[in-house]
Write a protein that holds these residues in place. Structure first.
Motif, short mmCIF file in Angstrom:
data_model
loop_
_atom_site.label_atom_id
_atom_site.label_comp_id
_atom_site.label_asym_id
_atom_site.label_seq_id
_atom_site.Cartn_x
_atom_site.Cartn_y
_atom_site.Cartn_z
N LEU A 63 42.71 38.44 38.61
CA LEU A 63 43.67 38.12 39.57
C LEU A 63 42.61 38.23 40.75
N ASP A 64 42.91 37.01 41.61
CA ASP A 64 41.82 37.04 42.87
C ASP A 64 42.44 36.42 43.74
N ALA A 65 43.14 37.04 44.85
CA ALA A 65 43.87 36.48 45.96
C ALA A 65 43.21 37.01 47.28
N SER A 66 42.05 36.90 47.11
CA SER A 66 41.17 37.52 48.44
C SER A 66 40.88 36.61 49.67
N MET A 67 41.13 35.38 49.50
CA MET A 67 40.56 34.39 50.36
C MET A 67 41.59 34.18 51.33
N LEU A 107 37.90 34.57 19.29
CA LEU A 107 37.68 34.38 20.59
C LEU A 107 38.62 34.88 21.74
N ILE A 108 38.02 35.05 23.02
CA ILE A 108 39.02 35.76 23.91
C ILE A 108 38.89 34.97 25.24
N LEU A 109 39.78 34.25 25.35
CA LEU A 109 39.98 33.27 26.55
C LEU A 109 40.28 33.80 27.76
N GLY A 110 39.48 33.55 28.90
CA GLY A 110 39.67 34.14 30.14
C GLY A 110 39.83 33.17 31.28
N GLY A 111 40.62 33.31 32.33
CA GLY A 111 40.83 32.86 33.48
C GLY A 111 40.17 33.40 34.63
N ASP A 112 39.09 33.05 35.40
CA ASP A 112 38.58 33.50 36.33
C ASP A 112 38.92 32.95 37.81
N HIS A 113 38.92 33.97 38.90
CA HIS A 113 39.27 33.87 40.05
C HIS A 113 40.82 33.11 40.24
N LEU A 114 41.68 33.56 39.22
CA LEU A 114 42.88 32.81 39.21
C LEU A 114 43.67 33.25 40.63
N GLY A 115 44.02 32.49 41.65
CA GLY A 115 44.59 32.61 42.67
C GLY A 115 44.64 31.45 43.42
N PRO A 116 44.71 31.67 44.94
CA PRO A 116 44.99 30.30 45.53
C PRO A 116 43.40 29.58 46.17
N ASN A 117 42.45 29.97 45.70
CA ASN A 117 41.14 29.47 46.13
C ASN A 117 41.31 28.04 46.06
N PRO A 118 41.74 27.23 45.15
CA PRO A 118 41.76 25.80 45.31
C PRO A 118 42.43 25.16 46.35
#
Length: 421
Positions: free
Chosen positions: A126-130, A85-96
């Motif tokens: 890595l998603d810090a777009s917001m 298994l490859i565990l991934g974290g999606d849209h990790l960043g400040p969105n919440p």
């Protein structure tokens, strides 16, 4: 060379291979995915989003460590080794926390990334777009600087940073899906692709993250696919050709395609051939799960059950009583909204399966139908298309088989049919 590196090299060389990424926290769906992994032996990517799982519990009530322990337990029961298994974290960043001031939101994003890598997640988007706290939309350079900030946290806290791979870019719908039907879709331009890559490269170098830069494997771009509540926007390879050609000038990189749910299998295969190596899917999985549950409820209604589950009635009651998961998404007449609540590609109903009343009704439904083998004629009517002689007669097998319609076709589209495991 890791299995992901090998597959990416093969994809960039023109071989139509990729990897599906199953983004879900639904236990029934995860158990079906694990059953398929056990049968096939194929590398299997399972992901959690920043909204589902975070240090505050997300909407699942789980931290990254909780999710990992939960999944590890299910994998052990299924006989699937964790290294498959490859565990991934999606849209990790400040969105919440995007309503909070940017400094506060980014500090919480750092804690989020730290918690994921410490728990053993290896594929990190890595998603810090917001924009945060009412600030203007961040520039390409600001997004890249914040992504590099989060990458530095991951590198500092992962048990073995060399095991991490990164995804950058974000030209996709917000986590959770579209709030309205998209009017039109623009394919990411080659210039925007290059701007994303070069601003991130500069930001990583400025922080001394050159080694981590070598583990960036994909860029999220918009190939022209999406779905709304009732519409699907199919992939048109010709429109994305300049973009797909451009990635080959960037050593080691491929694309990650989000919101590929409900695309025809042929379109998914075309995405893979166009170097959209990672195919993300989420709502389609729970859409199939909901179809199976409603079909089982139809079977129950045809049997003389002393205490029926009232499955569909309980679902509609709970969605009416707790509308927060759909009220900002669905609109129209009362009849339109009622239909969308139950039957929508957006599948906002997926947020209700862990509601105690809904979960109790589902348990009662499966118990009612699991007491004796189900009549094959009723099963065939409710689950159309099953082969005669191969009709399951237990609710668990029917649910799993229906979910696997999604899982199997994604592996097929990725050039990894079951026989290759």
């Amino acid at each position: 060379m890791t299995v992901v590196e090998d597959l990416i090299n093969r994809n960039r060389s023109g071989e139509p291979v990729g990897l599906p990424c199953f983004c879900t926290a639904n236990e029934h769906v995860l158990r079906a995915i694990l059953a398929y992994a056990k049968t096939t032996g194929l590398p299997t990517v399972i992901e959690a989003t920043c909204n589902q799982v975070n240090q505050e519990g997300g909407y699942t009530g789980m931290t990254a460590a909780d999710f990992m322990a939960w999944l590890r337990g299910m994998a052990e029961e299924a006989g699937v080794p964790m290294d498959q298994l490859i565990l991934g974290g999606d849209h990790l960043g400040p969105n919440p926390w995007r309503s909070e001031p940017v400094d506060v939101a980014m500090q919480k994003a750092r804690e989020l990334v730290k918690s994921y890598v410490q728990a053993g997640f290896r594929k990190i988007h890595l998603d810090a777009s917001m924009a945060c706290g009412g600030e203007p939309n961040p520039s390409f350079a600001q997004i890249a600087e914040r992504a590099a900030d989060l990458c530095a946290v991951a590198e500092a806290h992962a048990p073995n940073p060399a095991d991490l791979i990164y995804i950058i870019g974000t030209e996709v719908p917000i986590p959770g899906g579209e709030t309205e039907e998209p009017a039109a879709l623009d394919v990411t331009s080659v210039d925007r692709l290059y701007d994303t890559i070069e601003t991130h490269r500069a930001a990583f170098e400025a922080r001394g993250l050159q080694e981590a830069w070598g583990r960036i494997v994909s860029v999220v771009t918009q190939p022209g696919v999406d779905f709304g509540h009732t519409s699907i926007y199919p992939f048109v390879p010709e429109k994305a050709k300049p973009l797909s050609d451009a990635i080959l000038s960037q050593p080691g990189l491929t694309f990650e395609a989000h919101s590929t749910d409900y695309q025809p299998t042929s379109a998914l295969a075309s995405l893979v051939r166009s170097h959209f190596f990672f195919l993300k899917v989420g709502p389609e999985l729970t859409f199939r799960f909901r179809e199976a549950v409603v079909a089982l409820a139809q079977i129950e209604s045809q049997l003389q059950i002393a205490e029926p589950s009232r499955m569909t009635q309980v679902l509609t009651e709970r969605m009416s009583d707790e509308p927060r998961h759909w009220k900002d998404y669905y609109s129209g007449s009362e009849a339109d909204v009622a239909r969308l609540q139950m039957f929508s590609y957006s599948d906002r109903i997926r947020y209700y399966w862990t509601d105690p009343a809904v979960a109790a009704a589902l348990s009662k439904l499966t118990a009612n139908l699991g007491a004796h083998p189900l009549p094959q004629t009723l099963v065939s009517q409710a689950f159309m298309g099953l082969e005669f002689g191969e009709i399951p007669t237990t609710p668990g097998a029917l649910i799993e088989g229906h979910i696997l319609r999604c899982v199997a076709r994604y592996f097929e589209a990725a050039g990894l049919p079951a026989s290759t495991g």
